[in-house]
Scaffold this motif. Structure first.
Motif, short mmCIF file in Angstrom:
data_model
loop_
_atom_site.label_atom_id
_atom_site.label_comp_id
_atom_site.label_asym_id
_atom_site.label_seq_id
_atom_site.Cartn_x
_atom_site.Cartn_y
_atom_site.Cartn_z
N MET A 274 21.27 50.29 15.56
CA MET A 274 20.57 50.02 16.79
C MET A 274 19.14 50.53 16.67
SD MET A 274 20.93 51.25 20.81
CE MET A 274 22.23 52.32 20.55
N MET A 275 18.22 49.71 17.12
CA MET A 275 16.81 50.09 17.16
C MET A 275 16.45 50.35 18.62
SD MET A 275 13.46 47.95 15.76
CE MET A 275 14.07 46.37 16.27
N ILE A 276 15.64 51.36 18.86
CA ILE A 276 15.15 51.63 20.21
C ILE A 276 13.69 51.19 20.27
CG2 ILE A 276 14.67 53.38 21.95
CD1 ILE A 276 17.01 54.99 20.79
N ILE A 277 13.42 50.24 21.16
CA ILE A 277 12.07 49.71 21.36
C ILE A 277 11.58 50.24 22.70
CG2 ILE A 277 10.68 47.63 21.61
CD1 ILE A 277 12.99 46.15 20.10
N LYS A 278 10.46 50.93 22.69
CA LYS A 278 9.91 51.49 23.93
C LYS A 278 8.64 50.74 24.31
CE LYS A 278 11.67 56.11 22.98
NZ LYS A 278 11.32 57.50 22.71
N ILE A 279 8.61 50.27 25.55
CA ILE A 279 7.43 49.58 26.09
C ILE A 279 6.85 50.47 27.18
CG2 ILE A 279 6.58 47.43 27.11
CD1 ILE A 279 8.21 46.96 24.52
N SER A 280 5.57 50.81 27.06
CA SER A 280 4.93 51.65 28.08
C SER A 280 4.42 50.80 29.24
CB SER A 280 3.77 52.44 27.47
OG SER A 280 2.70 51.55 27.16
N GLU A 281 4.00 51.45 30.30
CA GLU A 281 3.47 50.76 31.48
C GLU A 281 2.28 49.87 31.15
OE1 GLU A 281 4.54 50.66 34.67
OE2 GLU A 281 6.26 51.93 34.22
N ASN A 282 1.49 50.27 30.14
CA ASN A 282 0.31 49.47 29.77
C ASN A 282 0.60 48.47 28.65
OD1 ASN A 282 0.43 51.12 27.54
ND2 ASN A 282 -1.58 52.05 27.83
N GLY A 283 1.88 48.30 28.29
CA GLY A 283 2.26 47.29 27.30
C GLY A 283 2.26 47.74 25.85
N ARG A 284 2.01 49.01 25.61
CA ARG A 284 2.06 49.51 24.23
C ARG A 284 3.51 49.63 23.78
NH1 ARG A 284 -2.23 50.42 21.12
NH2 ARG A 284 -1.03 52.06 20.13
N PRO B 251 10.89 52.45 15.92
CA PRO B 251 11.30 53.42 14.90
C PRO B 251 10.81 53.00 13.53
CG PRO B 251 13.11 51.96 15.45
CD PRO B 251 11.98 51.61 16.38
N ALA B 252 10.82 53.91 12.59
CA ALA B 252 10.45 53.58 11.21
C ALA B 252 11.39 52.50 10.70
CB ALA B 252 10.55 54.83 10.35
N LYS C 44 3.25 41.37 30.03
CA LYS C 44 3.48 41.20 28.59
C LYS C 44 3.12 42.48 27.85
CE LYS C 44 2.19 36.31 28.58
NZ LYS C 44 1.27 35.32 27.98
N SER C 45 3.87 42.76 26.80
CA SER C 45 3.52 43.86 25.91
C SER C 45 2.55 43.34 24.86
CB SER C 45 4.77 44.40 25.21
OG SER C 45 5.20 43.50 24.19
N GLU C 46 2.07 44.25 24.05
CA GLU C 46 1.30 43.83 22.89
C GLU C 46 2.25 43.11 21.94
OE1 GLU C 46 -0.18 47.41 21.07
OE2 GLU C 46 1.81 48.21 20.74
N VAL C 47 1.71 42.31 21.04
CA VAL C 47 2.52 41.64 20.02
C VAL C 47 2.77 42.66 18.90
CG1 VAL C 47 2.59 39.76 18.34
CG2 VAL C 47 1.60 39.38 20.61
N PHE C 48 4.02 42.73 18.45
CA PHE C 48 4.38 43.65 17.38
C PHE C 48 5.27 42.92 16.38
CE2 PHE C 48 7.39 44.00 20.82
CZ PHE C 48 8.63 44.13 20.22
N THR C 49 5.53 43.54 15.25
CA THR C 49 6.35 42.88 14.22
C THR C 49 7.64 43.66 13.97
OG1 THR C 49 5.18 44.02 12.43
CG2 THR C 49 4.38 41.82 13.05
N VAL C 50 8.69 42.87 13.67
CA VAL C 50 9.99 43.42 13.29
C VAL C 50 10.45 42.68 12.03
CG1 VAL C 50 10.69 44.22 15.58
CG2 VAL C 50 11.08 41.85 14.94
#
Length: 109
Positions: free
Chosen positions: A1-11, A15-16, A95-101
């Protein structure tokens, strides 16, 4: 399981390794998504693959379940969290920022 955290400002905080899953897995991987709460919103994660195909994963009770269709090919996938809320005739989207997985090669090999 991966934990993805989204902040109030979308950041986004990941995890590594940021592994979404392994090719061909089916409903074995459940990821926890910690996100801002928006009243009466629907929460989704949009995944954009190398060929520009977009898939949407629903987030229910802070969890998203990966199916084999979402994990069909190994590689890097762009992702974005979205909270969508209808307010009468207006649709609000946070929307959050775009990130990669990453989707890794099959674990069965």
């Amino acid at each position: 399981m991966m934990i993805i955290k989204i902040s109030e400002n979308g950041r986004v905080t990941l995890p590594a390794g940021n592994v979404l899953g392994y090719v061909g897995e089916h409903m074995l991987r459940v990821h926890k998504v910690i996100h801002p709460q928006v009243e009466n919103a629907m929460y989704t994660m949009v995944l954009v693959y190398d060929d520009d195909t977009e898939m949407t994963v629903n987030i229910n009770d802070g969890e998203m379940v990966m199916t084999s269709g979402l994990l069909s090919a190994e590689g890097v996938v762009k992702a974005q969290f979205r909270a969508t809320r209808n307010a009468g005739s207006v649709v609000h989207v946070l929307k959050s920022e775009v990130f990669t997985v990453k989707i890794m090669p099959s674990a069965d090999v």
